[in-house]
Design a protein around this motif. Structure first.
Motif, PDB file in Angstrom:
ATOM      1  N   TYR A  39      26.220 -12.945  34.479  1.00 19.91           N
ATOM      2  CA  TYR A  39      25.611 -13.678  33.358  1.00 19.91           C
ATOM      3  C   TYR A  39      24.486 -14.638  33.728  1.00 19.91           C
ATOM      4  O   TYR A  39      23.976 -15.331  32.859  1.00 19.91           O
ATOM      5  CB  TYR A  39      26.673 -14.423  32.530  1.00 19.91           C
ATOM      6  CG  TYR A  39      27.761 -13.536  32.034  1.00 19.91           C
ATOM      7  CD1 TYR A  39      27.494 -12.537  31.106  1.00 19.91           C
ATOM      8  CD2 TYR A  39      29.055 -13.670  32.511  1.00 19.91           C
ATOM      9  CE1 TYR A  39      28.503 -11.693  30.666  1.00 19.91           C
ATOM     10  CE2 TYR A  39      30.071 -12.835  32.067  1.00 19.91           C
ATOM     11  CZ  TYR A  39      29.784 -11.845  31.145  1.00 19.91           C
ATOM     12  OH  TYR A  39      30.785 -11.018  30.711  1.00 19.91           O
ATOM     13  N   ARG A  41      21.450 -13.848  34.633  1.00 22.43           N
ATOM     14  CA  ARG A  41      20.217 -13.338  34.012  1.00 22.43           C
ATOM     15  C   ARG A  41      20.212 -13.600  32.506  1.00 22.43           C
ATOM     16  O   ARG A  41      19.169 -13.891  31.930  1.00 22.43           O
ATOM     17  CB  ARG A  41      20.048 -11.848  34.278  1.00 22.43           C
ATOM     18  CG  ARG A  41      19.645 -11.563  35.702  1.00 22.43           C
ATOM     19  CD  ARG A  41      19.411 -10.095  35.897  1.00 22.43           C
ATOM     20  NE  ARG A  41      18.903  -9.849  37.226  1.00 22.43           N
ATOM     21  CZ  ARG A  41      18.304  -8.733  37.565  1.00 22.43           C
ATOM     22  NH1 ARG A  41      18.159  -7.760  36.691  1.00 22.43           N
ATOM     23  NH2 ARG A  41      17.865  -8.568  38.794  1.00 22.43           N
ATOM     24  N   GLN A  42      21.362 -13.503  31.880  1.00 20.37           N
ATOM     25  CA  GLN A  42      21.443 -13.784  30.451  1.00 20.37           C
ATOM     26  C   GLN A  42      21.164 -15.259  30.187  1.00 20.37           C
ATOM     27  O   GLN A  42      20.487 -15.607  29.219  1.00 20.37           O
ATOM     28  CB  GLN A  42      22.820 -13.375  29.893  1.00 20.37           C
ATOM     29  CG  GLN A  42      23.010 -11.885  29.776  1.00 20.37           C
ATOM     30  CD  GLN A  42      23.256 -11.180  31.109  1.00 20.37           C
ATOM     31  OE1 GLN A  42      23.579 -11.799  32.128  1.00 20.37           O
ATOM     32  NE2 GLN A  42      23.088  -9.868  31.109  1.00 20.37           N
ATOM     33  N   ASP A  45      17.449 -15.626  30.463  1.00 19.71           N
ATOM     34  CA  ASP A  45      16.765 -15.080  29.284  1.00 19.71           C
ATOM     35  C   ASP A  45      16.837 -16.053  28.111  1.00 19.71           C
ATOM     36  O   ASP A  45      15.835 -16.328  27.449  1.00 19.71           O
ATOM     37  CB  ASP A  45      17.367 -13.738  28.870  1.00 19.71           C
ATOM     38  CG  ASP A  45      17.052 -12.616  29.846  1.00 19.71           C
ATOM     39  OD1 ASP A  45      16.195 -12.806  30.732  1.00 19.71           O
ATOM     40  OD2 ASP A  45      17.683 -11.546  29.722  1.00 19.71           O
ATOM     41  N   PHE A  46      18.018 -16.574  27.863  1.00 16.77           N
ATOM     42  CA  PHE A  46      18.181 -17.500  26.749  1.00 16.77           C
ATOM     43  C   PHE A  46      17.416 -18.800  27.007  1.00 16.77           C
ATOM     44  O   PHE A  46      16.824 -19.372  26.102  1.00 16.77           O
ATOM     45  CB  PHE A  46      19.662 -17.769  26.471  1.00 16.77           C
ATOM     46  CG  PHE A  46      19.910 -18.376  25.133  1.00 16.77           C
ATOM     47  CD1 PHE A  46      19.414 -17.803  23.972  1.00 16.77           C
ATOM     48  CD2 PHE A  46      20.623 -19.561  25.012  1.00 16.77           C
ATOM     49  CE1 PHE A  46      19.627 -18.382  22.727  1.00 16.77           C
ATOM     50  CE2 PHE A  46      20.844 -20.142  23.781  1.00 16.77           C
ATOM     51  CZ  PHE A  46      20.341 -19.551  22.628  1.00 16.77           C
ATOM     52  N   LYS A 114      13.390  -6.503  23.263  1.00 17.61           N
ATOM     53  CA  LYS A 114      14.358  -7.037  24.217  1.00 17.61           C
ATOM     54  C   LYS A 114      13.662  -7.389  25.526  1.00 17.61           C
ATOM     55  O   LYS A 114      12.555  -6.952  25.798  1.00 17.61           O
ATOM     56  CB  LYS A 114      15.435  -5.989  24.482  1.00 17.61           C
ATOM     57  CG  LYS A 114      16.251  -5.605  23.278  1.00 17.61           C
ATOM     58  CD  LYS A 114      17.191  -4.466  23.621  1.00 17.61           C
ATOM     59  CE  LYS A 114      18.208  -4.149  22.633  1.00 17.61           C
ATOM     60  NZ  LYS A 114      18.122  -3.893  21.362  1.00 17.61           N
ATOM     61  N   THR A 118      16.851  -7.017  31.498  1.00 15.92           N
ATOM     62  CA  THR A 118      18.272  -7.114  31.134  1.00 15.92           C
ATOM     63  C   THR A 118      18.602  -6.407  29.830  1.00 15.92           C
ATOM     64  O   THR A 118      19.776  -6.214  29.526  1.00 15.92           O
ATOM     65  CB  THR A 118      18.673  -8.593  30.973  1.00 15.92           C
ATOM     66  OG1 THR A 118      17.865  -9.164  29.949  1.00 15.92           O
ATOM     67  CG2 THR A 118      18.509  -9.355  32.280  1.00 15.92           C
ATOM     68  N   ASP A 120      18.475  -7.722  27.104  1.00 15.38           N
ATOM     69  CA  ASP A 120      19.043  -8.717  26.196  1.00 15.38           C
ATOM     70  C   ASP A 120      18.102  -8.882  25.008  1.00 15.38           C
ATOM     71  O   ASP A 120      16.880  -8.848  25.159  1.00 15.38           O
ATOM     72  CB  ASP A 120      19.186 -10.082  26.895  1.00 15.38           C
ATOM     73  CG  ASP A 120      20.266 -10.079  27.944  1.00 15.38           C
ATOM     74  OD1 ASP A 120      21.200  -9.279  27.837  1.00 15.38           O
ATOM     75  OD2 ASP A 120      20.168 -10.891  28.881  1.00 15.38           O
TER      76      ASP A 120
END
Length: 152
Positions: A39, A41-42, A45-46, A114, A118, A120
């Motif tokens: 998580y 990378r998530q 990203d966020f 996206k 990722t 995402d």
């Protein structure tokens, strides 16, 4: 935000509070990568989404408050001509940016683009934040140029 009027503070406050989740997400990347091994990378990203939205509004807030970096900040008495000079400089850039990025940003939003690494969701928000930044900069320049002269 002390140099902003109360109305301006209320307008910019929602963006200002984005600093907290941004800091948390940026801090969380290392424990997620090293301890959880998932998580990170998530979280990155966020954090990118939050940072894009924050900067889109923060540039205008800092300029409005007179705290944004400027070569001649405070060197010249503010006058009506400065608002028009600002619009003459910023207006063409803003209009070009709107012309060049509005289509791709709206296409990105329509497709819910996206992040490429990722997959995402949410990359489209970064493109919309750029559009927001340009609109806010142009609106601020227009408002400064059209502002009635201050007494004194």
């Amino acid at each position: 935000m002390s140099q902003l009027s109360p109305d301006q503070q209320r307008m910019f406050l929602p963006a200002a509070v984005l600093v907290v989740p941004l800091a948390v997400l940026l801090f969380a990347q290392w424990p997620l990568r090293d301890l959880v091994q998932a998580y990170s990378r998530q979280a990155n990203d966020f954090a990118q989404i939050i940072f894009a939205l924050y900067v889109a509004v923060a540039v205008t807030a800092a300029s409005t408050a007179g705290t944004h970096l400027s070569a001649a900040h405070g060197a010249v008495k503010p006058g009506r001509w400065r608002g028009w000079a600002l619009l003459a400089c910023v207006g063409p850039w803003s209009l070009f940016m709107l012309w060049s990025i509005a289509g791709p940003a709206l296409d990105s939003a329509r497709l819910l683009e996206k992040f490429s690494e990722t997959l995402d969701p949410g990359f489209f928000v970064i493109k919309l934040a750029l559009l927001l930044l340009v609109v806010l900069v142009l609106a601020q320049a227009l408002l400064r140029a059209l502002r009635p002269p201050s007494p004194g």
